[in-house]
Design an enzyme around this catalytic site. Structure first.
Site, PDB file in Angstrom:
ATOM      1  N   VAL A  15     -10.227   3.424   8.586  1.00  0.00           N
ATOM      2  CA  VAL A  15      -8.348   3.588   8.477  1.00  0.00           C
ATOM      3  C   VAL A  15      -7.901   4.879   9.149  1.00  0.00           C
ATOM      4  O   VAL A  15      -6.959   4.481   9.743  1.00  0.00           O
ATOM      5  CB  VAL A  15      -8.487   3.931   6.658  1.00  0.00           C
ATOM      6  CG1 VAL A  15      -6.640   3.871   6.524  1.00  0.00           C
ATOM      7  CG2 VAL A  15      -8.812   2.709   5.872  1.00  0.00           C
ATOM      8  N   LYS A 107      -7.116   6.002  -4.352  1.00  0.00           N
ATOM      9  CA  LYS A 107      -6.983   5.286  -5.739  1.00  0.00           C
ATOM     10  C   LYS A 107      -7.894   6.133  -6.941  1.00  0.00           C
ATOM     11  O   LYS A 107      -7.172   6.281  -7.863  1.00  0.00           O
ATOM     12  CB  LYS A 107      -7.026   4.161  -5.649  1.00  0.00           C
ATOM     13  CG  LYS A 107      -8.491   3.370  -5.903  1.00  0.00           C
ATOM     14  CD  LYS A 107      -9.173   3.215  -4.579  1.00  0.00           C
ATOM     15  CE  LYS A 107      -8.845   2.249  -3.769  1.00  0.00           C
ATOM     16  NZ  LYS A 107      -9.657   2.017  -2.257  1.00  0.00           N
ATOM     17  N   GLU A 131       1.171   4.656  -1.067  1.00  0.00           N
ATOM     18  CA  GLU A 131       1.341   3.195  -0.876  1.00  0.00           C
ATOM     19  C   GLU A 131      -0.087   2.481  -0.556  1.00  0.00           C
ATOM     20  O   GLU A 131      -0.367   1.423  -1.014  1.00  0.00           O
ATOM     21  CB  GLU A 131       2.276   2.648   0.108  1.00  0.00           C
ATOM     22  CG  GLU A 131       2.341   1.292   0.450  1.00  0.00           C
ATOM     23  CD  GLU A 131       3.242   0.775  -0.631  1.00  0.00           C
ATOM     24  OE1 GLU A 131       2.626  -0.066  -1.590  1.00  0.00           O
ATOM     25  OE2 GLU A 131       4.418   1.107  -1.096  1.00  0.00           O
ATOM     26  N   VAL A 134      -3.100   1.197  -3.260  1.00  0.00           N
ATOM     27  CA  VAL A 134      -3.326  -0.033  -4.150  1.00  0.00           C
ATOM     28  C   VAL A 134      -2.889  -1.227  -3.371  1.00  0.00           C
ATOM     29  O   VAL A 134      -1.697  -1.251  -2.683  1.00  0.00           O
ATOM     30  CB  VAL A 134      -2.294  -0.101  -5.538  1.00  0.00           C
ATOM     31  CG1 VAL A 134      -2.336  -1.270  -6.147  1.00  0.00           C
ATOM     32  CG2 VAL A 134      -2.582   1.067  -6.054  1.00  0.00           C
ATOM     33  N   GLY A 136      -3.854  -2.213  -0.158  1.00  0.00           N
ATOM     34  CA  GLY A 136      -3.749  -2.123   1.121  1.00  0.00           C
ATOM     35  C   GLY A 136      -2.389  -2.139   1.907  1.00  0.00           C
ATOM     36  O   GLY A 136      -1.370  -1.315   1.511  1.00  0.00           O
ATOM     37  N   ASP A 203     -13.067  -0.045  -9.214  1.00  0.00           N
ATOM     38  CA  ASP A 203     -12.014   0.013  -8.094  1.00  0.00           C
ATOM     39  C   ASP A 203     -10.761  -0.429  -8.601  1.00  0.00           C
ATOM     40  O   ASP A 203      -9.776  -0.023  -8.387  1.00  0.00           O
ATOM     41  CB  ASP A 203     -12.490  -0.611  -6.846  1.00  0.00           C
ATOM     42  CG  ASP A 203     -11.677  -0.647  -5.579  1.00  0.00           C
ATOM     43  OD1 ASP A 203     -11.294   0.274  -5.200  1.00  0.00           O
ATOM     44  OD2 ASP A 203     -10.896  -1.899  -5.458  1.00  0.00           O
ATOM     45  N   LYS A 207      -6.818   1.011  -9.674  1.00  0.00           N
ATOM     46  CA  LYS A 207      -5.677   0.409  -9.033  1.00  0.00           C
ATOM     47  C   LYS A 207      -4.838   0.041 -10.173  1.00  0.00           C
ATOM     48  O   LYS A 207      -3.564   0.117 -10.379  1.00  0.00           O
ATOM     49  CB  LYS A 207      -5.829  -0.596  -8.233  1.00  0.00           C
ATOM     50  CG  LYS A 207      -6.533  -0.262  -6.837  1.00  0.00           C
ATOM     51  CD  LYS A 207      -7.009  -1.564  -6.084  1.00  0.00           C
ATOM     52  CE  LYS A 207      -8.061  -0.887  -4.812  1.00  0.00           C
ATOM     53  NZ  LYS A 207      -8.702  -2.171  -4.226  1.00  0.00           N
TER      54      LYS A 207
END
Length: 435
Positions: A15, A107, A131, A134, A136, A203, A207
């Site tokens: 990322v 997250k 942003e 959660v 992507g 995970d 979120k």
């Protein structure tokens, strides 16, 4: 044009490298939309020598990530390290404490420490944006915080983990069992070497707790999320769901109950569900994510797209940077932290729903009668019951669907069967999504 927004970037994995590549590729467009250029000035990661496919020589390199927040030539710190605590949290506190804006895709850190970080950002009149944390590249945070801000939301739910969705939809299309599909997902890079965080539902729960806070104006309460993952789902469950007109998906759902009702409070759960074919979530396949929100004036909103990966996640990170460049510094959870309400967890027992139950049982007379008696004694009404296939241990598979009723009754029936020598393993309980 105004002075550039100067960015420090911590974490240069997929990322982080994607953020650099995106800013390089769309530099002029981003500057026009932001009203000024966005420039990365400093970076930090564990391995300086690793080739990340982008030119890092133009940026200041800092081995100590915490030092990113201390630089005078930095306006915003972007954290892409990950982890609820450790270096990520240290950097967040340092950056905000030094008066920097803060952007993260983390997250887990938000679910556990988001309120304290948001309160600090408010105190210092700095932005705290997430942003990318959660779903992507799907703009669901902005959608709930801004687009649906005028609505009283009653429910938010969806498919929040791409790894689980890839595994379940592949089991469906190929008729394969969980272990084989998980191994293939790991080989292809869709699942981590240690996939527990994803397949055990943690995970998705992180979120969901964030979405619930945004949707309902409630204080983050990750500990109140009931979590069940997908490890126990077998190919027979997928096939039986298809025969009944459903698809199996791991769904996170949060909803509020009216004041005075027996289930008053905030309900949060991540659990495998049977989703009817007519519902949009049944058609979300592969590693895609989707979130549904229901408002009293806007009705049902559906957000769908790629929930992970370099491009979508980097897109969300840079969208936050554009907001900051424009001076959009509103509260992280749509309202000041002091205005967020502490809502008690709503009990699940009185929730009314249909259920799918699957048992692995000894193949001998009387077993079906024993299961039926347990259901009868717990006031669970059976809609259909099928015995089909065999287990590797030589037993039989029994699947049943209940009529709508309180969840506590199903839990009671399973408790009555607990320890029975007729059962060869733990029963599988999946809720039937009816929203």
């Amino acid at each position: 044009m105004a002075q550039p927004l100067r960015v420090a970037l911590a974490g240069l994995g997929t990322v982080g490298a994607g953020v650099i590549a995106l800013i390089d590729a769309n530099r002029d467009l981003i500057a026009r939309r932001a009203g000024r250029p966005i420039e990365i000035v400093a970076v930090s990661a564990r391995d300086r020598a690793r080739d990340r496919g982008v030119d890092l020589t133009r940026f200041a390199w800092l081995d100590d990530t915490r030092a990113l927040g201390q630089r005078d030539d930095v306006d915003v710190v972007v954290e892409l390290i990950g982890g609820a605590d450790g270096p990520a949290l240290t950097l967040a506190r340092e950056a905000l404490g030094q008066g920097k804006h803060f952007v993260t895709a983390n997250k887990a850190m938000i679910a556990h420490h988001g309120l304290a970080l948001a309160a600090e950002a408010e105190r210092l009149q700095r932005a705290f944006k997430y942003e990318a944390a959660v779903a992507g590249g799907i703009p669901v945070i902005k959608g709930l915080r801004e687009g649906a801000a005028a609505n009283a939301l009653t429910r938010v739910y969806g498919i929040l983990n791409g790894t689980c969705n890839y595994i379940l939809s592949t089991m469906e299309s190929e008729g394969a069992d969980f272990a084989a599909v998980l191994a293939e997902a790991q080989r292809l890079g869709y699942a981590e070497a240690d996939p527990g965080f994803d397949i055990d539902g943690v995970d998705a729960a992180h979120k969901l707790s964030i979405l619930a806070s945004l949707a309902f104006g409630s204080r983050l309460d990750f500990e109140a999320v009931a979590i069940t993952g997908i490890r126990q789902i077998i190919a027979a469950d997928i096939a039986q769901a298809q025969a009944l007109g459903y698809r199996v998906r791991l769904v996170g759902i949060a909803e509020t109950s009216p004041e005075g009702s027996s289930t008053a409070g905030l309900f949060q759960r991540v659990h495998p569900c049977l989703v009817p074919l007519h519902h949009p979530l049944a058609h979300v396949a592969g590693s895609l994510n989707a979130v549904v929100a229901e408002g009293n004036f806007v009705g049902r909103l559906l957000f769908e797209g790629r929930g992970a990966g370099a491009g979508p996640t980097a897109s969300a990170v840079v969208a936050d940077l554009i907001d900051i460049a424009r001076g959009e510094l509103g509260p992280a959870f749509a309202m000041p932290v002091a205005a967020l309400e502490a809502q008690p967890p709503a009990p699940a027992g009185e929730r009314r729903a249909r259920a799918y139950l699957r048992f692995s049982v000894a193949d001998r007379p009387g077993v079906l009668a024993e299961i039926a008696a347990a259901m009868r004694d717990a006031n669970v009404s059976i809609e259909s019951l099928i015995q089909r296939g065999q287990t590797p241990e030589g037993g039989a598979l029994v699947a049943l669907v209940t009529h709508e009723g309180p969840e506590r009754c199903v839990a009671d029936a399973l408790a009555r069967l607990d320890g029975s020598p007729s059962l060869l393993g733990q029963p599988m309980w999946m809720h039937i999504l009816d929203v």
